[in-house]
Write a protein that holds these residues in place. Structure first.
Motif, PDB file in Angstrom:
ATOM      1  N   THR A 212       0.831  -1.207   0.000  1.00 54.39           N
ATOM      2  CA  THR A 212       0.000   0.000   0.000  1.00 54.39           C
ATOM      3  C   THR A 212       0.862   1.252   0.000  1.00 54.39           C
ATOM      4  O   THR A 212       0.578   2.219  -0.728  1.00 54.39           O
ATOM      5  CB  THR A 212      -0.935   0.000   1.218  1.00 54.39           C
ATOM      6  OG1 THR A 212      -1.767  -1.163   1.164  1.00 54.39           O
ATOM      7  CG2 THR A 212      -1.807   1.242   1.247  1.00 54.39           C
ATOM      8  N   ALA A 213       1.906   1.257   0.811  1.00 52.72           N
ATOM      9  CA  ALA A 213       2.812   2.404   0.843  1.00 52.72           C
ATOM     10  C   ALA A 213       3.426   2.641  -0.531  1.00 52.72           C
ATOM     11  O   ALA A 213       3.502   3.786  -1.006  1.00 52.72           O
ATOM     12  CB  ALA A 213       3.901   2.179   1.882  1.00 52.72           C
ATOM     13  N   ALA A 214       3.860   1.567  -1.181  1.00 53.15           N
ATOM     14  CA  ALA A 214       4.484   1.691  -2.493  1.00 53.15           C
ATOM     15  C   ALA A 214       3.517   2.285  -3.511  1.00 53.15           C
ATOM     16  O   ALA A 214       3.889   3.156  -4.309  1.00 53.15           O
ATOM     17  CB  ALA A 214       4.989   0.326  -2.964  1.00 53.15           C
ATOM     18  N   ARG A 215       2.288   1.824  -3.519  1.00 51.92           N
ATOM     19  CA  ARG A 215       1.311   2.346  -4.480  1.00 51.92           C
ATOM     20  C   ARG A 215       1.049   3.831  -4.248  1.00 51.92           C
ATOM     21  O   ARG A 215       1.008   4.630  -5.192  1.00 51.92           O
ATOM     22  CB  ARG A 215       0.003   1.554  -4.384  1.00 51.92           C
ATOM     23  CG  ARG A 215       0.091   0.202  -5.070  1.00 51.92           C
ATOM     24  CD  ARG A 215      -1.177  -0.606  -4.929  1.00 51.92           C
ATOM     25  NE  ARG A 215      -2.271  -0.116  -5.752  1.00 51.92           N
ATOM     26  CZ  ARG A 215      -2.521  -0.491  -7.004  1.00 51.92           C
ATOM     27  NH1 ARG A 215      -1.712  -1.344  -7.612  1.00 51.92           N
ATOM     28  NH2 ARG A 215      -3.569  -0.039  -7.660  1.00 51.92           N
ATOM     29  N   HIS A 216       0.871   4.212  -2.993  1.00 46.85           N
ATOM     30  CA  HIS A 216       0.598   5.621  -2.713  1.00 46.85           C
ATOM     31  C   HIS A 216       1.795   6.507  -3.062  1.00 46.85           C
ATOM     32  O   HIS A 216       1.628   7.609  -3.607  1.00 46.85           O
ATOM     33  CB  HIS A 216       0.209   5.791  -1.246  1.00 46.85           C
ATOM     34  CG  HIS A 216      -1.157   5.292  -0.939  1.00 46.85           C
ATOM     35  ND1 HIS A 216      -1.456   4.585   0.196  1.00 46.85           N
ATOM     36  CD2 HIS A 216      -2.324   5.368  -1.634  1.00 46.85           C
ATOM     37  CE1 HIS A 216      -2.738   4.273   0.202  1.00 46.85           C
ATOM     38  NE2 HIS A 216      -3.284   4.736  -0.899  1.00 46.85           N
ATOM     39  N   GLN A 217       2.996   6.038  -2.736  1.00 43.17           N
ATOM     40  CA  GLN A 217       4.173   6.844  -3.047  1.00 43.17           C
ATOM     41  C   GLN A 217       4.373   6.978  -4.551  1.00 43.17           C
ATOM     42  O   GLN A 217       4.770   8.044  -5.049  1.00 43.17           O
ATOM     43  CB  GLN A 217       5.404   6.234  -2.379  1.00 43.17           C
ATOM     44  CG  GLN A 217       5.391   6.295  -0.860  1.00 43.17           C
ATOM     45  CD  GLN A 217       5.418   7.708  -0.329  1.00 43.17           C
ATOM     46  OE1 GLN A 217       6.042   8.599  -0.910  1.00 43.17           O
ATOM     47  NE2 GLN A 217       4.748   7.935   0.802  1.00 43.17           N
ATOM     48  N   ARG A 218       4.107   5.924  -5.299  1.00 40.84           N
ATOM     49  CA  ARG A 218       4.206   6.012  -6.753  1.00 40.84           C
ATOM     50  C   ARG A 218       3.117   6.933  -7.315  1.00 40.84           C
ATOM     51  O   ARG A 218       3.351   7.675  -8.278  1.00 40.84           O
ATOM     52  CB  ARG A 218       4.116   4.608  -7.374  1.00 40.84           C
ATOM     53  CG  ARG A 218       5.405   3.815  -7.218  1.00 40.84           C
ATOM     54  CD  ARG A 218       5.228   2.344  -7.609  1.00 40.84           C
ATOM     55  NE  ARG A 218       4.744   2.179  -8.973  1.00 40.84           N
ATOM     56  CZ  ARG A 218       5.525   2.205 -10.061  1.00 40.84           C
ATOM     57  NH1 ARG A 218       6.828   2.372  -9.919  1.00 40.84           N
ATOM     58  NH2 ARG A 218       5.009   2.031 -11.253  1.00 40.84           N
ATOM     59  N   TYR A 219       1.943   6.886  -6.713  1.00 37.26           N
ATOM     60  CA  TYR A 219       0.869   7.811  -7.108  1.00 37.26           C
ATOM     61  C   TYR A 219       1.325   9.251  -6.905  1.00 37.26           C
ATOM     62  O   TYR A 219       1.129  10.115  -7.771  1.00 37.26           O
ATOM     63  CB  TYR A 219      -0.374   7.529  -6.263  1.00 37.26           C
ATOM     64  CG  TYR A 219      -1.534   8.465  -6.512  1.00 37.26           C
ATOM     65  CD1 TYR A 219      -2.536   8.128  -7.415  1.00 37.26           C
ATOM     66  CD2 TYR A 219      -1.637   9.678  -5.851  1.00 37.26           C
ATOM     67  CE1 TYR A 219      -3.602   8.984  -7.650  1.00 37.26           C
ATOM     68  CE2 TYR A 219      -2.693  10.545  -6.081  1.00 37.26           C
ATOM     69  CZ  TYR A 219      -3.675  10.187  -6.979  1.00 37.26           C
ATOM     70  OH  TYR A 219      -4.728  11.049  -7.211  1.00 37.26           O
ATOM     71  N   ARG A 220       1.939   9.506  -5.765  1.00 35.09           N
ATOM     72  CA  ARG A 220       2.415  10.861  -5.459  1.00 35.09           C
ATOM     73  C   ARG A 220       3.467  11.310  -6.476  1.00 35.09           C
ATOM     74  O   ARG A 220       3.407  12.442  -6.978  1.00 35.09           O
ATOM     75  CB  ARG A 220       2.998  10.900  -4.052  1.00 35.09           C
ATOM     76  CG  ARG A 220       3.544  12.259  -3.626  1.00 35.09           C
ATOM     77  CD  ARG A 220       4.057  12.226  -2.195  1.00 35.09           C
ATOM     78  NE  ARG A 220       4.550  13.530  -1.806  1.00 35.09           N
ATOM     79  CZ  ARG A 220       5.775  13.987  -2.056  1.00 35.09           C
ATOM     80  NH1 ARG A 220       6.647  13.199  -2.695  1.00 35.09           N
ATOM     81  NH2 ARG A 220       6.143  15.189  -1.670  1.00 35.09           N
ATOM     82  N   LEU A 221       4.412  10.452  -6.785  1.00 32.79           N
ATOM     83  CA  LEU A 221       5.452  10.817  -7.746  1.00 32.79           C
ATOM     84  C   LEU A 221       4.856  11.091  -9.123  1.00 32.79           C
ATOM     85  O   LEU A 221       5.272  12.028  -9.819  1.00 32.79           O
ATOM     86  CB  LEU A 221       6.486   9.692  -7.841  1.00 32.79           C
ATOM     87  CG  LEU A 221       7.410   9.528  -6.626  1.00 32.79           C
ATOM     88  CD1 LEU A 221       8.214   8.238  -6.742  1.00 32.79           C
ATOM     89  CD2 LEU A 221       8.337  10.730  -6.484  1.00 32.79           C
ATOM     90  N   THR A 222       3.869  10.286  -9.515  1.00 32.70           N
ATOM     91  CA  THR A 222       3.218  10.496 -10.811  1.00 32.70           C
ATOM     92  C   THR A 222       2.429  11.796 -10.827  1.00 32.70           C
ATOM     93  O   THR A 222       2.495  12.576 -11.785  1.00 32.70           O
ATOM     94  CB  THR A 222       2.287   9.322 -11.138  1.00 32.70           C
ATOM     95  OG1 THR A 222       3.049   8.114 -11.207  1.00 32.70           O
ATOM     96  CG2 THR A 222       1.565   9.546 -12.466  1.00 32.70           C
ATOM     97  N   ALA A 223       1.681  12.051  -9.756  1.00 38.69           N
ATOM     98  CA  ALA A 223       0.820  13.232  -9.705  1.00 38.69           C
ATOM     99  C   ALA A 223       1.614  14.526  -9.626  1.00 38.69           C
ATOM    100  O   ALA A 223       1.239  15.541 -10.222  1.00 38.69           O
ATOM    101  CB  ALA A 223      -0.126  13.121  -8.516  1.00 38.69           C
ATOM    102  N   LEU A 224       2.709  14.513  -8.881  1.00 35.02           N
ATOM    103  CA  LEU A 224       3.493  15.732  -8.711  1.00 35.02           C
ATOM    104  C   LEU A 224       4.494  15.948  -9.834  1.00 35.02           C
ATOM    105  O   LEU A 224       5.096  17.013  -9.944  1.00 35.02           O
ATOM    106  CB  LEU A 224       4.227  15.698  -7.366  1.00 35.02           C
ATOM    107  CG  LEU A 224       3.325  15.661  -6.129  1.00 35.02           C
ATOM    108  CD1 LEU A 224       4.159  15.672  -4.857  1.00 35.02           C
ATOM    109  CD2 LEU A 224       2.336  16.824  -6.125  1.00 35.02           C
ATOM    110  N   GLY A 225       4.659  14.922 -10.676  1.00 29.55           N
ATOM    111  CA  GLY A 225       5.539  15.070 -11.823  1.00 29.55           C
ATOM    112  C   GLY A 225       7.001  15.148 -11.430  1.00 29.55           C
ATOM    113  O   GLY A 225       7.399  14.840 -10.307  1.00 29.55           O
ATOM    114  N   HIS A 226       7.817  15.573 -12.365  1.00 28.77           N
ATOM    115  CA  HIS A 226       9.252  15.619 -12.142  1.00 28.77           C
ATOM    116  C   HIS A 226       9.690  16.869 -11.402  1.00 28.77           C
ATOM    117  O   HIS A 226      10.890  17.118 -11.248  1.00 28.77           O
ATOM    118  CB  HIS A 226       9.999  15.506 -13.478  1.00 28.77           C
ATOM    119  CG  HIS A 226       9.879  14.143 -14.101  1.00 28.77           C
ATOM    120  ND1 HIS A 226      10.033  13.922 -15.436  1.00 28.77           N
ATOM    121  CD2 HIS A 226       9.590  12.938 -13.558  1.00 28.77           C
ATOM    122  CE1 HIS A 226       9.865  12.644 -15.708  1.00 28.77           C
ATOM    123  NE2 HIS A 226       9.594  12.020 -14.585  1.00 28.77           N
TER     124      HIS A 226
END
Length: 316
Positions: free
Chosen positions: A234-248
């Motif tokens: 669950t942590a991994a999915r949320h953190q990847r979501y955050r990285l995708t949403a906030l972009g580079h």
């Protein structure tokens, strides 16, 4: 029964939560990305380690927010579900994967699972489940359809047992500590007035310190790793979501991609190490390497983000 467009990389709880909130707040996904964090409580009442994956976003400007409810009698639960759905247009109900025909765990593993339901005029219920993931039982695809009253009752069957880890997940399902409803009863969430601002009780560690704490707990203890494999996933999915949403903007593209890949590898390593231990061949080095790579990637990401911020300030 039909399939439906999937939510991004979320848990079943947050997929339902964002679907519930976005009807009234189109910015819910952006708000959620900014609210994602990793924090672990080292002394939860249920024992073990409790994970908090985000701060609370369901409380509105008027102080109203979601509250856990339950009822032992189906007639009471049904009336409450219908009432809340009539007031809000939809309601989050707590299902059980063993009794969800569209779940790969159907007839097998039971896990609390959130879905949105709406009462229809003909006595049936519209149900929506945007969660999508490859689980240990197989692929869980998004689903929307209608259920009879009897089918909904079955779908919301209370679990026979609830582990300490599952109890912790319920307690922090909204992001921060809240009193969960009785898991022995039919459960749902209602919007209630005057929700108190959350206060974090107990001892918490955050960010990289949280990862190091968890690594110390699970890397040499296969039972602890198995108990918290879902929390790491669950942590991994949320953190990847955050990285995708906030972009580079958080760092260089290379650093962001490395962090995303390291987060994806952590739950894979946890599953592999758990299966290996079950077969009598513990491989702690596998999960230790995954934690080391993740921590290194996050340090790299933080460094590049700081450098980008400094460069932007110099440009101004």
């Amino acid at each position: 029964m039909t399939t439906q467009a999937a939510a991004p990389e979320l848990s079943c709880y947050t997929a339902a939560l964002l679907s519930y909130l976005e009807t009234e707040r189109p910015s819910a996904h952006t708000e959620f990305a900014a609210a994602i964090r990793l924090a672990v409580r080292t002394d939860p009442a249920e024992g073990g380690t409790a994970f908090s994956h985000h701060t609370r976003i369901d409380i509105d400007a008027h102080g109203t927010g979601l509250t856990h409810r339950s009822a032992a009698a189906w007639a009471t639960a049904r009336a409450a579900l219908a009432g809340e759905a009539a007031r809000r247009g939809r309601v989050i109900a707590v299902g059980n994967t063993r009794y969800l025909p569209w779940s790969p765990a159907y007839g097998e593993t039971e896990t609390p699972h959130w879905l949105l339901v709406e009462a229809l005029a003909d006595g049936r219920w519209a149900a929506r489940d945007l969660f999508q993931a490859l689980t240990p039982n197989g692929a869980h695809d998004p689903w929307t359809g209608t259920l009879t009253d009897a089918e909904l009752r079955t779908a919301l069957t209370p679990p026979a047992t609830l582990t300490a880890q599952a109890a912790n997940r319920d307690r922090y399902a909204l992001g921060e500590e809240d009193t969960p409803a009785d898991a022995r009863e039919y459960r749902w969430l209602e919007r209630a007035a005057a929700v108190r601002p959350p206060v974090e009780a107990g001892h918490w560690v955050h960010g990289d310190a949280a990862l190091r704490h968890v690594a110390a707990q699970v890397c040499r203890d296969p039972r602890a790793l198995a108990a918290h494999a879902d929390d790491l996933w669950t942590a991994a999915r949320h953190q990847r979501y955050r990285l995708t949403a906030l972009g580079h903007g958080a760092g260089t593209p290379e650093a962001v991609d490395r962090a995303a890949a390291a987060w994806a590898e952590l739950p894979r390593a946890a599953r592999f190490a758990t299966v290996s231990a079950d077969r009598g061949r513990p491989r702690p080095a596998v999960i230790e390497r995954a934690f080391t790579e993740l921590l290194d990637a996050l340090r790299d990401l933080e460094t590049t983000a700081t450098m980008r911020t400094e460069d932007l300030s110099h440009e101004r």
